[in-house]
Design a protein around this motif. Sequence first.
Motif, PDB file in Angstrom:
ATOM      1  N   LEU A  31       0.823  -1.207   0.000  1.00 60.18           N
ATOM      2  CA  LEU A  31       0.000   0.000   0.000  1.00 60.18           C
ATOM      3  C   LEU A  31       0.858   1.258   0.000  1.00 60.18           C
ATOM      4  CD1 LEU A  31      -2.880  -0.781   2.553  1.00 60.18           C
ATOM      5  CD2 LEU A  31      -3.055  -0.615   0.068  1.00 60.18           C
ATOM      6  N   ARG A  60      -5.060   5.021  -1.521  1.00 58.67           N
ATOM      7  CA  ARG A  60      -5.150   3.623  -1.097  1.00 58.67           C
ATOM      8  C   ARG A  60      -5.501   3.505   0.381  1.00 58.67           C
ATOM      9  NH1 ARG A  60       0.657   1.695  -3.591  1.00 58.67           N
ATOM     10  NH2 ARG A  60       0.178   1.963  -5.811  1.00 58.67           N
ATOM     11  N   VAL A  61      -4.860   4.319   1.198  1.00 53.99           N
ATOM     12  CA  VAL A  61      -5.003   4.190   2.646  1.00 53.99           C
ATOM     13  C   VAL A  61      -6.374   4.662   3.125  1.00 53.99           C
ATOM     14  CG1 VAL A  61      -4.130   5.070   4.847  1.00 53.99           C
ATOM     15  CG2 VAL A  61      -2.530   4.284   3.095  1.00 53.99           C
ATOM     16  N   ASN A 121      -5.898  -2.367   6.168  1.00 49.62           N
ATOM     17  CA  ASN A 121      -5.329  -3.094   5.031  1.00 49.62           C
ATOM     18  C   ASN A 121      -5.760  -4.556   4.964  1.00 49.62           C
ATOM     19  OD1 ASN A 121      -3.868  -3.933   7.225  1.00 49.62           O
ATOM     20  ND2 ASN A 121      -1.854  -3.476   6.368  1.00 49.62           N
ATOM     21  N   GLY A 162      -6.060  -0.115  -3.921  1.00 46.88           N
ATOM     22  CA  GLY A 162      -5.807  -0.988  -2.777  1.00 46.88           C
ATOM     23  C   GLY A 162      -6.877  -2.047  -2.606  1.00 46.88           C
TER      24      GLY A 162
END
Length: 362
Positions: A31, A60-61, A121, A162
Amino acid sequence: MRTPLRLCSLPLALLLWVLALPAQARVVPDLYEVVEAVPSRGTTDRTAASSRGLERVFVRVTGDAAIGSNPRLQPVLQRAQRYVQSYRYETEDNQLYLHLSYEPQAISEQVHKLQLPMWPNNRPGTLVWMAVDTLSDGRSVLRQEDYPELFAVLDSLAIERGLPVEFPVMDLNDQRNMPLGELWAQDEQAAERAGVRYGPDATLMGRLLQTSGERWQANWLLIHGGRSYAFDASGDSMEEVALRGINEAADLLAQRYAVRSDSTSQQSAVVLELSGIDSFADYTEASRYLQELAVVSSAGLLSINGDRMRVALTTSSRLQNLQDALALNRRLQAQADEGPIDLSGYRAPLGSAEHPLRYHWR
């Protein structure tokens, strides 16, 4: 046959040490790593690439594709090199690339400070089925071997968002379990049957229709967690409407699982009771997992009795967010609600010591 280990006989210090170990959760890798094309190795070009790369990491995060336009994030992006953990250059086909790796902890701190959403994640693996109807060739299943460029673009977008995706191989087994007619009809029972071999957390089904020479329309169905989400897309190419399917699926899943912290968030303790802890190995793995949950700031052991352990999970998230996160672990099976009701009809709140969340470790 395994011999059950009576965990209550273990020293408390050892139990607390085990609880602090990191979890072995299924996570999305990389990520915090990006590759940017650059014209030179100069400082100016590296600074600009670091800013672009950091914006991609924040997408993504947070799970928010438009996060780069957030004015609160602009000062962070302008100081992007502060968050670079390492970098290296590589040349391929006469193009210079800069590989950037960012510091996860520093970025997490900024997400919290700026009160942005954080998408843990550990994310739902998504199986993507697609069928197409063109003016020239009619209706068919979209296969990776027939459209390698399209699938490569979809895979790249999934990485940028992600979102872990997988495409069926469409061999004889897939063709039997997911016939074209059922795929085009977006039959949820067929999706469940055909997905058994892949074991996805979510299923995305798309039918892409060419309505004229330069216009396309797509109908998408995302199936996850006992819920279905339908959405449409239109555009000038098959690639455009296919990409919008991946994007919208990522948006929907991020909205469900992303956790937003703010200055008014209150920490609370949720009691979880876990059965099926038959050995020290079970205890170690379950404890690691609970400690690593992104929605949990701490996990404290309360008691162990036979094959059952009770843990107090400290979280600032809503109870539903915590339950959604727990549902992603296939070794956890939610148990029936057995909260006691007293003579006045009162039932203790779910997550309390009198009415804990109950799961079975399998």
